[in-house]
Design a protein around this motif. Structure first.
Motif, PDB file in Angstrom:
ATOM      1  N   SER A   1       0.851  -1.190   0.000  1.00 27.02           N
ATOM      2  CA  SER A   1       0.000   0.000   0.000  1.00 27.02           C
ATOM      3  C   SER A   1       0.886   1.239   0.000  1.00 27.02           C
ATOM      4  O   SER A   1       1.984   1.231   0.561  1.00 27.02           O
ATOM      5  CB  SER A   1      -0.926   0.013   1.225  1.00 27.02           C
TER       6      SER A   1
ATOM      7  N   ILE B   1       1.068   5.858  -0.259  1.00 30.49           N
ATOM      8  CA  ILE B   1       0.508   7.211  -0.244  1.00 30.49           C
ATOM      9  C   ILE B   1       1.299   8.026  -1.260  1.00 30.49           C
ATOM     10  O   ILE B   1       2.541   8.041  -1.224  1.00 30.49           O
ATOM     11  CB  ILE B   1       0.636   7.870   1.138  1.00 30.49           C
TER      12      ILE B   1
ATOM     13  N   ARG C   1       1.612  11.836  -2.375  1.00 29.16           N
ATOM     14  CA  ARG C   1       1.203  13.142  -1.848  1.00 29.16           C
ATOM     15  C   ARG C   1       1.950  14.261  -2.549  1.00 29.16           C
ATOM     16  O   ARG C   1       3.185  14.244  -2.630  1.00 29.16           O
ATOM     17  CB  ARG C   1       1.453  13.210  -0.345  1.00 29.16           C
TER      18      ARG C   1
ATOM     19  N   GLN D   1      -3.690  14.137  -2.693  1.00 28.09           N
ATOM     20  CA  GLN D   1      -3.175  12.893  -2.138  1.00 28.09           C
ATOM     21  C   GLN D   1      -3.913  11.708  -2.759  1.00 28.09           C
ATOM     22  O   GLN D   1      -5.115  11.757  -2.961  1.00 28.09           O
ATOM     23  CB  GLN D   1      -3.379  12.888  -0.618  1.00 28.09           C
TER      24      GLN D   1
ATOM     25  N   VAL E   1      -4.475   7.604  -2.146  1.00 26.56           N
ATOM     26  CA  VAL E   1      -4.324   6.447  -1.275  1.00 26.56           C
ATOM     27  C   VAL E   1      -4.404   5.190  -2.136  1.00 26.56           C
ATOM     28  O   VAL E   1      -5.376   4.998  -2.869  1.00 26.56           O
ATOM     29  CB  VAL E   1      -5.415   6.417  -0.192  1.00 26.56           C
TER      30      VAL E   1
ATOM     31  N   SER F   1      -4.204   1.114  -1.775  1.00 30.12           N
ATOM     32  CA  SER F   1      -4.229   0.060  -0.769  1.00 30.12           C
ATOM     33  C   SER F   1      -4.258  -1.316  -1.418  1.00 30.12           C
ATOM     34  O   SER F   1      -5.069  -1.563  -2.312  1.00 30.12           O
ATOM     35  CB  SER F   1      -5.455   0.220   0.142  1.00 30.12           C
TER      36      SER F   1
ATOM     37  N   ARG G   1       3.277   2.459   2.699  1.00 30.03           N
ATOM     38  CA  ARG G   1       2.592   2.372   3.985  1.00 30.03           C
ATOM     39  C   ARG G   1       2.974   1.090   4.724  1.00 30.03           C
ATOM     40  O   ARG G   1       2.939   0.009   4.151  1.00 30.03           O
ATOM     41  CB  ARG G   1       1.074   2.419   3.791  1.00 30.03           C
TER      42      ARG G   1
ATOM     43  N   GLY H   1      -0.052   7.410   6.534  1.00 31.29           N
ATOM     44  CA  GLY H   1      -0.972   6.302   6.307  1.00 31.29           C
ATOM     45  C   GLY H   1      -0.534   4.980   6.882  1.00 31.29           C
ATOM     46  O   GLY H   1      -1.145   3.952   6.594  1.00 31.29           O
TER      47      GLY H   1
ATOM     48  N   THR I   1      -8.815   2.298  -2.687  1.00 27.48           N
ATOM     49  CA  THR I   1      -8.745   3.613  -2.054  1.00 27.48           C
ATOM     50  C   THR I   1      -9.114   3.590  -0.584  1.00 27.48           C
ATOM     51  O   THR I   1      -9.216   4.638   0.043  1.00 27.48           O
ATOM     52  CB  THR I   1      -9.661   4.602  -2.785  1.00 27.48           C
TER      53      THR I   1
ATOM     54  N   HIS J   1      -8.843   3.632   3.322  1.00 31.25           N
ATOM     55  CA  HIS J   1      -7.803   4.112   4.228  1.00 31.25           C
ATOM     56  C   HIS J   1      -7.349   3.013   5.173  1.00 31.25           C
ATOM     57  O   HIS J   1      -6.176   2.935   5.515  1.00 31.25           O
ATOM     58  CB  HIS J   1      -8.320   5.307   5.037  1.00 31.25           C
TER      59      HIS J   1
ATOM     60  N   ASN K   1      -7.464  13.365   3.928  1.00 32.22           N
ATOM     61  CA  ASN K   1      -6.064  13.042   3.691  1.00 32.22           C
ATOM     62  C   ASN K   1      -5.404  12.464   4.932  1.00 32.22           C
ATOM     63  O   ASN K   1      -5.801  12.742   6.055  1.00 32.22           O
ATOM     64  CB  ASN K   1      -5.294  14.304   3.288  1.00 32.22           C
ATOM     65  N   PHE K   2      -4.359  11.654   4.715  1.00 29.43           N
ATOM     66  CA  PHE K   2      -3.378  11.402   5.757  1.00 29.43           C
ATOM     67  C   PHE K   2      -2.401  12.576   5.730  1.00 29.43           C
ATOM     68  O   PHE K   2      -1.849  12.899   4.684  1.00 29.43           O
ATOM     69  CB  PHE K   2      -2.617  10.107   5.501  1.00 29.43           C
TER      70      PHE K   2
END
Length: 689
Positions: A210, A212, A214, A248, A250, A252, A288, A311, A383, A385, A454-455
């Motif tokens: 996973s 992130i 950004r 951002q 995500v 996963s 992540r 994240g 997507t 989290h 966002n993270f």
């Protein structure tokens, strides 16, 4: 070309380009960006027949009525003599933009065509804003793009504006083998120098990873607003940003091993103002750590943890066995390095722990849910989290109903969720978490965010675990000060008072808390494990325990003050308290009329009782009772005068103590304390007089 231009009306431009054979399916995307556009534009995309499309090729066999059709125009040419701008082709019904013939209902024609080409798409761009056009899934072969004035501009009278406009044409494979390999957790600067250009990086990933992605946190005017796509090795766009207000992405649980592409382009949808921007920015790509950032710890200790990447999660594991089984613990999260980090904490027990297989909240696989829809315990979509689990029913803590099934939105594969909390505060205390099973437990911490948020932050912090149950502890004397110490974050101390049924106590912490002392919280637990009294308030550093129900060891459980998110919960330091044994009925001295007595209340919460006799010749007289010469001016006096119920004639008093019919001792004695927290005895009396 990077850019070109032409002037309306009466002009059209055709551009040919070749898609090389990369061996990948659906691996190429055509991107056309137009800017400074003053007139509506028609755009057509064609593929040569060798590109293998064929669904929209010009038809040579026109079927029924072919002679009549040929007489109206060639297979690919003008349908009628007035149609001088756009040649027309006879095509099948699946051709993009095909129109049914009015004269011959079984025939279709394309409004614009090229000999020996399939028309893949037709797009009308009527807005005068910058425009981005994309077409995905181009297989290898030669293609032609035609831009020409629209039908509205065939008449000079409707096209008074003859300003030129420019446009950029770029073709990008969704897998770029020459892109640089991304370095994780550093800002990577980039430059979009041509309109419609892209920047690519390769991310080498294993199944289940996973990430992130950004962009720069704050975008000053000189920085470029961009879109981000995350592209699978087969060219499929898995996740995209698609909006400027959330810089951002995500990603996963990627579906397989391979080289994935992070692609950046100027921000915007079809007609956004920014699609033809050029400029610079920077991007941060983080891998992540969701299940891999694990540290071992134990009960009655602290552990220093951190979330080092956006994240990510930090996990602390500890074993439970022996005397710890069926006990309880306090878990305190605190000493946070970043006050902008919002913690989400979960407590889990391993599914293979002894007895844990019977938990109603364990992960299950519904019989009607296919594995490709979502794993038993994992991410539901690219997507998400946080991972989520299918659980048995709604009795699972934090379970919600999704598509007819209960899910827990905070989980770990192979673990069952038993407790947790999420907050925007800096401190979290989970009180009395029960350790019902023998085996491994875990505490997981991550930044708490909503699904569309966002993270933003990383942080270091402390997790403290301490036993909060059991009778073990130092036996304390009554009426003497006891000094104690909260040694670590979350530390819980226990002391024992040996009491007799009917005893009453005041447990009082140091009246004033100078520097170095901390606010405290305390509970009193009976021999059967029931909490019978507690402070629960920082502004009342005192516990009243009245008329205890049975003889035995009563445990005083002491922790720093605070409920779930109180700022004092992660304090450490010294404290002092005294257990005062209250003398309520037994501190009795004899007195007499026309005299004074020197008395004292020697223990907090106690009474001093003076008795005097009234002889027959004093009946009907009166007395003055004076309280004075007080040694402690802060002592607020409450004084009562009573007559014994067996005194001559007193049996008929309306206010004497009575025993209501049906009242049991467990409801309160006739004249006694009603609850263990009452500060003075009370009586049932005859009536409201």
């Amino acid at each position: 070309p990077a850019a070109t231009s032409f002037t309306f009306p009466n002009q059209a431009h055709a551009y040919s380009f070749v898609i090389p054979d990369t061996g990948l399916v659906e691996s190429n995307v055509l991107t056309v960006v137009l800017s400074q556009k003053a007139q509506p534009v028609d755009m057509y995309l064609y593929a040569t027949l060798d590109a293998g499309h064929g669904s929209c090729a010009c038809l040579s066999d026109m079927g029924n009525g072919s002679e009549a059709q040929i007489s109206l125009g060639s297979i690919c040419g003008a349908l009628i003599s007035e149609e001088i701008w756009y040649p027309t082709c006879y095509v099948n019904a699946s051709c993009a933009g095909a129109t049914q013939s009015g004269t011959y209902s079984d025939l279709y024609f394309a409004p614009s065509c090229r000999n020996e080409h399939d028309m893949l798409d037709h797009n009308y761009m009527g807005s005068n804003r910058p425009y981005r056009y994309t077409y995905a899934g181009l297989s290898p072969g030669m293609y032609t793009l035609v831009l020409q004035s629209t039908a509205q501009c065939r008449d000079y009278a409707t096209c008074s504006d003859t300003l030129p406009f420019s446009f950029s044409l770029s073709v990008h494979g969704n897998y770029n083998s020459t892109a640089a390999v991304a370095e994780f957790d550093i800002q990577i600067p980039f430059q979009i120098s041509e309109k419609g250009g892209v920047e690519d990086w390769i991310v080498m990933a294993r199944r289940g990873d996973s990430f992130i992605i950004r962009l720069q946190d704050c975008c000053p005017h000189s920085y470029l607003l961009v879109d981000v796509d995350f592209i699978a090795p087969n060219g499929t766009v898995l996740v995209g940003l698609g909006r400027r207000d959330s810089a951002q992405v995500v990603v996963s649980n990627v579906p397989g091993n391979g080289n994935y592409t992070v692609r950046i382009m100027a921000y915007g949808t079809t007609t956004d103002t920014y699609v033809d921007d050029i400029g610079s920015n920077s991007v941060l790509i983080s891998k992540r750590q969701i299940y891999t950032n694990v540290t071992s710890t134990s009960i009655n200790s602290t552990v220093q943890l951190g979330v080092p990447q956006l994240g990510s999660r930090a996990i602390a594991t500890f074993s439970v066995g022996g005397l710890d089984i069926s006990s309880s613990i306090d878990i305190v999260f605190g000493r946070l390095s970043s006050h902008t980090f919002n913690p989400r904490i979960g407590v889990f027990v391993a599914e293979n722990a002894t007895g844990a297989d019977a938990l109603s909240c364990r992960c299950v696989q519904p019989h009607d849910v296919m594995s490709d829809v979502g794993s038993t315990c994992g991410f539901h979509s690219m997507t998400d989290h946080s991972p989520w689990c299918y659980v048995e029913n709604e009795s699972c803590s934090a379970a919600t109903l999704v598509d007819g099934h209960y899910v827990n939105t905070y989980c770990m594969p192979g673990w069952t969720y038993i407790s947790g909390y999420a907050t925007t505060r800096d401190v979290v205390r989970l009180r009395n978490v029960e350790l019902a099973y023998e085996g491994l437990y875990a505490i997981a911490v991550e930044e708490f965010k909503c699904a569309s948020c966002n993270f933003n932050y990383v942080a270091d912090f402390t997790i403290g675990i301490s036993s909060s149950s059991g009778e073990s502890g130092q036996i304390v004397p009554v009426n003497e000060a006891v000094n104690g110490q909260i040694d670590f974050v979350g530390d819980v101390d226990r002391y024992v008072v040996v009491g007799e049924a009917g005893d009453s106590y005041v447990i009082r912490f140091r009246d004033c808390c100078p520097t170095g002392y901390i606010y405290m919280d305390a509970d009193v637990v009976s021999p059967n494990g029931t909490v019978i009294s507690g402070t629960g308030y920082r502004d009342s550093q005192q516990i009243l325990v009245s008329n205890i129900p049975e003889s035995g060891n009563y445990t005083i459980v002491i922790r720093t003050y605070g409920d779930i998110t109180d700022v004092n919960a992660d304090d450490v330091g010294s404290y002092q308290f005294t257990v005062w044994k209250r003398r309520v009925f037994d501190d009795v001295s004899a007195a007499s009329l026309d005299s004074q007595s020197e008395v004292e209340v020697a223990e907090l919460g106690s009474r001093k009782v003076l008795t005097f006799a009234v002889a027959e010749n004093d009946v009907g007289s009166s007395v003055d009772v004076v309280f004075g010469e007080l040694s402690n001016a802060r002592f607020d006096v409450r004084m009562g005068v009573f007559v014994q119920e067996n005194a001559t004639g007193a049996q008929d008093l309306a206010c004497k103590c009575v025993s209501p019919e049906g009242m049991t001792v467990s409801d309160g004695n006739i004249c006694d304390f009603h609850t263990v927290s009452d500060d003075r005895p009370w009586c049932y009396v005859s009536n409201d007089t």
